[in-house]
Enzyme design. Structure first.
Site, short mmCIF file in Angstrom:
data_model
loop_
_atom_site.label_atom_id
_atom_site.label_comp_id
_atom_site.label_asym_id
_atom_site.label_seq_id
_atom_site.Cartn_x
_atom_site.Cartn_y
_atom_site.Cartn_z
N GLY A 76 -6.50 8.04 8.20
CA GLY A 76 -6.32 8.17 9.65
C GLY A 76 -7.60 8.60 10.35
N ASP A 128 0.84 -1.19 0.00
CA ASP A 128 0.00 0.00 0.00
C ASP A 128 0.89 1.25 0.00
OD1 ASP A 128 -2.60 1.07 0.09
OD2 ASP A 128 -2.49 1.35 2.26
N HIS A 129 0.56 2.20 -0.84
CA HIS A 129 1.30 3.47 -0.92
C HIS A 129 2.81 3.28 -1.05
CE1 HIS A 129 -2.24 5.91 -0.28
NE2 HIS A 129 -2.60 5.04 0.66
N ASN A 165 -10.48 0.82 1.15
CA ASN A 165 -9.32 0.65 2.03
C ASN A 165 -9.66 1.05 3.46
OD1 ASN A 165 -7.89 0.24 -0.37
ND2 ASN A 165 -6.09 1.32 0.40
N VAL A 166 -9.36 0.16 4.39
CA VAL A 166 -9.61 0.46 5.81
C VAL A 166 -8.43 -0.01 6.64
CG1 VAL A 166 -11.19 0.22 7.75
CG2 VAL A 166 -12.09 0.03 5.43
N THR A 219 -7.19 2.27 10.00
CA THR A 219 -7.29 2.81 11.37
C THR A 219 -8.46 2.20 12.15
OG1 THR A 219 -6.41 4.87 10.49
CG2 THR A 219 -7.44 4.98 12.66
P1 13P Z 1 -7.62 4.59 7.02
O1 13P Z 1 -6.58 4.26 8.03
O2 13P Z 1 -8.12 5.99 7.15
O3 13P Z 1 -8.73 3.60 7.02
O4 13P Z 1 -6.96 4.53 5.59
C1 13P Z 1 -6.61 3.31 5.05
C2 13P Z 1 -6.03 3.48 3.71
O5 13P Z 1 -6.56 4.15 2.86
C3 13P Z 1 -4.77 2.80 3.44
O6 13P Z 1 -4.33 3.05 2.16
#
Ligand code: 13P
Length: 305
Positions: A179, A82-83, A230-231, A233
């Protein structure tokens, strides 16, 4: 079965549903989330962030772990970096067997974003590794970035970006941020942007910053055309709070019982988000191509209790 995000998301895009993409940085989260997907017969994407991977979730340890768990279920499970921002981290993930890579060059102007994304696609596609890119920029909830319209994806840029990059999935910025939002803040998602992007492309689109967006908003985002939710946090917080509760109830709880409970909590919250995305039962759309056939739920997940 272990697969890539393209396999999963092309089906989601074609059949108008969303898929949970959830962060897992250890055994308990991975097992809990995959058990949730198995029980609901839903495809699942596991996220591992560049920072998470550098600080804790070593690729050489986590990839075999997730592949093994994925091969024990008939539901498709993909693992994505991710990222990914740095070449070294991306090639490290690539070499270690991630099935999918996200290149996040969204901090750059479009021309540079295209160039950087192309480079990763050229690396990945010949090896069958799927690529997610980001257009527009999903920022941080703690800075209020969800309200900055200059970050939002411009639907008129999408066709050009995708025709140059051939990314398999596109993360868009449409009013969410990564976040924890300040207390009481629920983001205003721009469903019109999601619909406008969907109108110009069949490439699956991703919503980042799913945490704290509100259940109704997530459902509506999927209805508008989002295929990957995407989840991170909210899942981490749910499991943390459950651990706290367990220790409040019994401060001397043994560690094995505690981590088993954390795994159960990850399964619970995973099921909650899978149901919001509408992917329940969609594993039936995928042919099993590898691994063995028994259901993950049959395994003894309650060890230590
Ligand atoms: P959150 O932590 O806000 O759910 O974001 C997750 C996310 O988009 C990871 O790429």
């Amino acid at each position: 079965m272990y697969t890539d995000i393209k396999t999963i998301l092309d089906d989601a895009s074609k059949n108008n549903y969303g898929v949970l993409a959830a962060s897992a940085i250890n055994l308990e989260l991975a097992r809990g989330l995959i058990a949730a997907a198995d029980e609901l017969q839903a495809p699942l994407i596991i996220l591992m962030g560049q920072i998470q991977m550098t600080k804790h979730a070593r690729a050489d340890v986590m990839v075999p772990l997730i592949r093994t768990l994925a091969e024990e279920t008939n539901v498709p499970v993909a693992l994505i970096l991710d990222h990914g921002r740095d070449w070294d981290v991306i090639t490290h993930a690539f070499r270690n067997g991630f099935s999918s890579i996200m290149i996040d060059a969204s901090a750059y102007e479009m021309e540079e974003n295209i160039k950087r994304t192309q480079k990763i696609v050229e690396l990945c596609h010949p090896q069958g590794v799927a690529v997610e890119a980001e257009l527009g920029h999903v920022g941080q909830a703690s800075s209020g970035d969800q309200d900055l319209s200059e970050f939002y994806t411009k639907p008129e840029d999408v066709t050009e970006f995708l025709s140059h990059t051939h990314a398999d999935c596109l993360a868009i910025a449409c009013g969410t941020a990564h976040g924890q939002y300040p207390k009481g803040v629920i983001p205003q998602i721009r469903f019109d942007i999601i619909r406008a992007v969907k109108e110009v492309t069949d490439v699956p689109i991703a919503l980042h910053g799913g945490s704290g967006s509100g259940d109704e908003n997530i459902k509506r985002a999927v209805e508008a055309g989002i295929n990957k939710v995407n989840v991170c946090t909210e899942i981490f917080n749910y499991v943390r709070d459950d651990i706290r509760k367990a220790l409040d109830e019994n401060p001397d709880l043994d560690l094995l019982s505690l981590v088993s409970r954390a795994e159960r909590a990850a399964k619970e919250i995973g099921k909650h988000f899978i149901l919001l995305t509408g992917s329940q039962g969609k594993a039936a759309n995928f042919q099993k191509t590898s691994g063995f056939a028994h259901g993950f739920a049959e395994l003894n997940l309650g060890i230590g209790e």
